[in-house]
Motif scaffolding. Structure first.
Motif, PDB file in Angstrom:
ATOM      1  N   LEU A 349       0.822  -1.205   0.000  1.00  0.00           N
ATOM      2  CA  LEU A 349       0.000   0.000   0.000  1.00  0.00           C
ATOM      3  C   LEU A 349       0.863   1.264   0.000  1.00  0.00           C
ATOM      4  N   ALA A 350       1.964   1.210   0.732  1.00  0.00           N
ATOM      5  CA  ALA A 350       2.842   2.376   0.834  1.00  0.00           C
ATOM      6  C   ALA A 350       3.544   2.674  -0.487  1.00  0.00           C
ATOM      7  N   LEU A 351       3.820   1.624  -1.282  1.00  0.00           N
ATOM      8  CA  LEU A 351       4.535   1.806  -2.551  1.00  0.00           C
ATOM      9  C   LEU A 351       3.601   2.092  -3.722  1.00  0.00           C
ATOM     10  N   ASN A 352       2.308   1.997  -3.476  1.00  0.00           N
ATOM     11  CA  ASN A 352       1.331   2.184  -4.546  1.00  0.00           C
ATOM     12  C   ASN A 352       1.432   3.580  -5.159  1.00  0.00           C
ATOM     13  N   GLY A 353       1.658   3.627  -6.474  1.00  0.00           N
ATOM     14  CA  GLY A 353       1.650   4.897  -7.189  1.00  0.00           C
ATOM     15  C   GLY A 353       2.908   5.730  -7.074  1.00  0.00           C
ATOM     16  N   LEU A 354       4.006   5.126  -6.591  1.00  0.00           N
ATOM     17  CA  LEU A 354       5.240   5.905  -6.441  1.00  0.00           C
ATOM     18  C   LEU A 354       6.032   6.049  -7.737  1.00  0.00           C
ATOM     19  N   GLY A 355       5.724   5.195  -8.718  1.00  0.00           N
ATOM     20  CA  GLY A 355       6.397   5.306 -10.011  1.00  0.00           C
ATOM     21  C   GLY A 355       7.905   5.214  -9.903  1.00  0.00           C
ATOM     22  N   PRO A 356       8.643   6.206 -10.432  1.00  0.00           N
ATOM     23  CA  PRO A 356      10.105   6.142 -10.420  1.00  0.00           C
ATOM     24  C   PRO A 356      10.712   6.245  -9.021  1.00  0.00           C
ATOM     25  N   HIS A 357       9.883   6.595  -8.033  1.00  0.00           N
ATOM     26  CA  HIS A 357      10.382   6.701  -6.658  1.00  0.00           C
ATOM     27  C   HIS A 357      10.195   5.397  -5.878  1.00  0.00           C
ATOM     28  N   THR A 358       9.755   4.326  -6.568  1.00  0.00           N
ATOM     29  CA  THR A 358       9.452   3.062  -5.888  1.00  0.00           C
ATOM     30  C   THR A 358      10.673   2.480  -5.174  1.00  0.00           C
ATOM     31  N   ALA A 359      11.826   2.492  -5.836  1.00  0.00           N
ATOM     32  CA  ALA A 359      13.025   1.912  -5.230  1.00  0.00           C
ATOM     33  C   ALA A 359      13.414   2.672  -3.966  1.00  0.00           C
ATOM     34  N   GLN A 360      13.369   3.994  -4.034  1.00  0.00           N
ATOM     35  CA  GLN A 360      13.694   4.788  -2.853  1.00  0.00           C
ATOM     36  C   GLN A 360      12.684   4.533  -1.743  1.00  0.00           C
ATOM     37  N   GLY A 361      11.409   4.455  -2.125  1.00  0.00           N
ATOM     38  CA  GLY A 361      10.369   4.185  -1.141  1.00  0.00           C
ATOM     39  C   GLY A 361      10.566   2.843  -0.469  1.00  0.00           C
ATOM     40  N   SER A 362      10.962   1.831  -1.242  1.00  0.00           N
ATOM     41  CA  SER A 362      11.219   0.503  -0.694  1.00  0.00           C
ATOM     42  C   SER A 362      12.344   0.562   0.336  1.00  0.00           C
ATOM     43  N   GLY A 363      13.375   1.324   0.022  1.00  0.00           N
ATOM     44  CA  GLY A 363      14.491   1.453   0.958  1.00  0.00           C
ATOM     45  C   GLY A 363      14.070   2.109   2.256  1.00  0.00           C
ATOM     46  N   ILE A 364      13.231   3.146   2.162  1.00  0.00           N
ATOM     47  CA  ILE A 364      12.741   3.834   3.357  1.00  0.00           C
ATOM     48  C   ILE A 364      11.927   2.874   4.228  1.00  0.00           C
ATOM     49  N   LEU A 365      11.065   2.079   3.587  1.00  0.00           N
ATOM     50  CA  LEU A 365      10.238   1.117   4.325  1.00  0.00           C
ATOM     51  C   LEU A 365      11.096   0.062   5.017  1.00  0.00           C
ATOM     52  N   CYS A 366      12.150  -0.375   4.342  1.00  0.00           N
ATOM     53  CA  CYS A 366      13.007  -1.399   4.934  1.00  0.00           C
ATOM     54  C   CYS A 366      13.788  -0.855   6.126  1.00  0.00           C
ATOM     55  N   LEU A 367      14.193   0.399   6.032  1.00  0.00           N
ATOM     56  CA  LEU A 367      14.879   1.007   7.171  1.00  0.00           C
ATOM     57  C   LEU A 367      13.947   1.119   8.379  1.00  0.00           C
ATOM     58  N   ALA A 368      12.642   1.221   8.114  1.00  0.00           N
ATOM     59  CA  ALA A 368      11.661   1.346   9.197  1.00  0.00           C
ATOM     60  C   ALA A 368      11.542   0.067  10.020  1.00  0.00           C
ATOM     61  N   ILE A 369      12.156  -1.022   9.554  1.00  0.00           N
ATOM     62  CA  ILE A 369      12.169  -2.271  10.331  1.00  0.00           C
ATOM     63  C   ILE A 369      12.883  -2.072  11.667  1.00  0.00           C
ATOM     64  N   VAL A 370      13.601  -0.956  11.795  1.00  0.00           N
ATOM     65  CA  VAL A 370      14.281  -0.630  13.055  1.00  0.00           C
ATOM     66  C   VAL A 370      13.269  -0.513  14.201  1.00  0.00           C
ATOM     67  N   GLY A 371      11.981  -0.453  13.879  1.00  0.00           N
ATOM     68  CA  GLY A 371      10.961  -0.498  14.928  1.00  0.00           C
ATOM     69  C   GLY A 371      11.106  -1.726  15.813  1.00  0.00           C
ATOM     70  N   GLY A 372      11.635  -2.811  15.228  1.00  0.00           N
ATOM     71  CA  GLY A 372      11.881  -4.028  16.005  1.00  0.00           C
ATOM     72  C   GLY A 372      12.946  -3.844  17.067  1.00  0.00           C
ATOM     73  N   ALA A 373      13.742  -2.800  16.939  1.00  0.00           N
ATOM     74  CA  ALA A 373      14.750  -2.477  17.955  1.00  0.00           C
ATOM     75  C   ALA A 373      14.193  -1.525  19.004  1.00  0.00           C
ATOM     76  N   ILE A 374      13.363  -0.561  18.565  1.00  0.00           N
ATOM     77  CA  ILE A 374      12.929   0.526  19.448  1.00  0.00           C
ATOM     78  C   ILE A 374      11.713   0.170  20.308  1.00  0.00           C
ATOM     79  N   VAL A 375      10.667  -0.384  19.687  1.00  0.00           N
ATOM     80  CA  VAL A 375       9.415  -0.636  20.424  1.00  0.00           C
ATOM     81  C   VAL A 375       9.601  -1.642  21.566  1.00  0.00           C
ATOM     82  N   PRO A 376      10.293  -2.790  21.351  1.00  0.00           N
ATOM     83  CA  PRO A 376      10.510  -3.700  22.485  1.00  0.00           C
ATOM     84  C   PRO A 376      11.271  -3.039  23.638  1.00  0.00           C
ATOM     85  N   LEU A 377      12.227  -2.173  23.301  1.00  0.00           N
ATOM     86  CA  LEU A 377      12.987  -1.468  24.351  1.00  0.00           C
ATOM     87  C   LEU A 377      12.054  -0.552  25.152  1.00  0.00           C
ATOM     88  N   LEU A 378      11.162   0.154  24.450  1.00  0.00           N
ATOM     89  CA  LEU A 378      10.197   1.023  25.136  1.00  0.00           C
ATOM     90  C   LEU A 378       9.243   0.203  25.998  1.00  0.00           C
TER      91      LEU A 378
END
Length: 417
Positions: A349-378
């Motif tokens: 859903l997040a990548l829908n309609g990004l066109g040429p920005h899809t690769a960059q968007g994918s990278g941003i989403l993958c970096l957001a996996i860092v939530g697995g580090a932050i939320v358990p700590l909180l």
């Protein structure tokens, strides 16, 4: 456990006329291994918490180091794979992960929690490199129209790994130190042989993948045209990145606290080794739910299915917080079933309609996996201050946001140019 990869090098799909069954069969072992290894953290957390007499916050540094490696190593891993190729990237990832597993031996011998954390970071760095190499490789081995089905199939083996890992960990790590007479040194040493066995398996796989004649994937020539703007101009991508952050964080946090939670006198009063075996229901529910969700989303819009699942997760955790005994235990286990479709659905859903920005968007989403580090700590900080049961209010907030994202935040918006 969800698997993903960072921005991938520009590639050209493999020739569709070839037979890639053997290559794909080989790659499924990798998905199984990293699911298995990642889920073992849920066994390590209560085990090392007891061994080193840690607070919940300190124990959650295990997930902080593990998922922090995704954030730190994803982009460098993508650059490395671009230089050396997918197959060599897989071999390198397996070797680095094996080195991390071997690091558990001196960590236990030295009885040092910081060395355990360092070994976990190295292990996770190898897993990150492995994912960056293997995920896109699977999508390119065959026809583009069937890429999603191939990745879904291989990721089912990832879920299989997360489902059986708790039984392995309970038997080889926790059962061996179930006696109250075991010393702290003996309890720490119980992780040595299981992780040496894992290291051996990873090195054997590295040797096999170095020897295999896997199909070559040709790279596209880099485009000389600069892409104007940024993926961050799309609000549904930004909201989706936060969705990935809180989803991975909530999923990991729940799994991380489950063994200790089931040990509470007012919940089930289970010994660690027995409580760990119930983790299989949580991760197994996610595996089953993927198949159900895939069928449901043929008929119902993905955003609505996502919102429904998030709402059900909220309600189940609310039952967990407000009840006790078996009701609280099974309510939190059932959350796994509704987790199933969240990661791939938010991602798409997040990548829908990004066109040429899809690769960059994918990278941003993958970096957001860092939530697995932050939320358990909180949540660890909350558990130390208000108790483990009430600390589950944090995942409720996470799933409430995902419900909002499914209903409203995921609607594609024009970039703010």
């Amino acid at each position: 456990m969800t698997s993903s990869s960072t921005v991938n090098p520009p590639v050209q799909a493999a020739q569709t006329s070839g037979n890639y069954t053997f290559a794909l069969t080989s790659l499924t072992t990798l998905f199984f291994m990293w699911g298995f290894i990642t889920c073992l953290n849920d066994i390590l957390i209560p085990h090392l918490k007891a061994v080193f007499d840690l607070t919940y916050t300190q124990a959650m540094l295990i997930q902080f180091c593990f998922f922090g490696a995704y954030f730190i190593c994803s982009i460098p891993s993508g650059s490395l794979v671009k230089k050396i190729g997918y197959q060599k990237g897989i071999v390198a990832g397996l070797i680095v992960a094996a080195i991390g597993c071997l690091g558990f031996y001196p960590a236990a011998a030295m009885h040092s929690y910081p060395v355990f954390l360092l070994a976990l970071f190295i292990l996770a760095s190898g897993i990150t490199l492995l994912q960056v190499s293997a995920n896109p490789y699977v999508t390119l081995l065959g026809k583009s129209e069937t890429a999603s089905s191939r990745l879904t199939l291989t990721q089912a083996f990832n879920s299989f790994g997360t489902t059986i890992a708790p039984y392995f960990g309970a038997y080889l790590i926790l059962d061996n130190v179930a006696s109250s007479m075991a010393t702290a040194a003996e309890k720490a040493a119980s992780v040595q042989m299981p992780y040496v066995m894992l290291a051996t398996s990873l090195l054997v796989l590295a040797a096999i993948f170095a020897w295999l004649k896997l199909p070559k994937i040709e790279k596209h020539n880099e485009t000389s045209e600069a892409i104007s703007g940024s993926a961050l101009q799309y609000s549904h991508l930004v909201f989706g990145a936060l969705g990935i952050f809180v989803y991975v964080g909530a999923e990991v946090a729940i799994g991380s606290f489950m063994v200790n939670f089931f040990g509470e006198a007012n919940i089930a009063g289970l010994e660690e080794a027995e409580a760990a075996k119930y983790l299989g229901y949580y991760w197994g529910g996610a595996m089953v739910g993927r198949f159900i969700g895939a069928a449901v989303m043929q008929k119902i819009a993905a955003g609505k299915v996502l919102a429904f699942n998030a709402l059900m997760a909220c309600l189940l955790i609310l039952v967990t917080v407000m009840s006790s005994g078996e009701l609280a235990m099974w309510a939190i286990l059932l959350v796994g079933l509704f987790n199933s479709i969240m990661f791939p659905t938010i991602f798409s859903l997040a990548l829908n309609g990004l066109g040429p920005h899809t690769a960059q968007g994918s990278g941003i989403l993958c970096l957001a996996i860092v939530g697995g580090a932050i939320v358990p700590l909180l949540q660890g900080m909350l558990a130390d201050s208000i108790g483990i049961q009430l600390s589950f209010v944090l995942p409720i907030i996470c799933y409430a946001y995902i419900c909002y994202y499914g209903l409203k935040g995921s609607k594609p918006a024009q970039a703010n140019v």
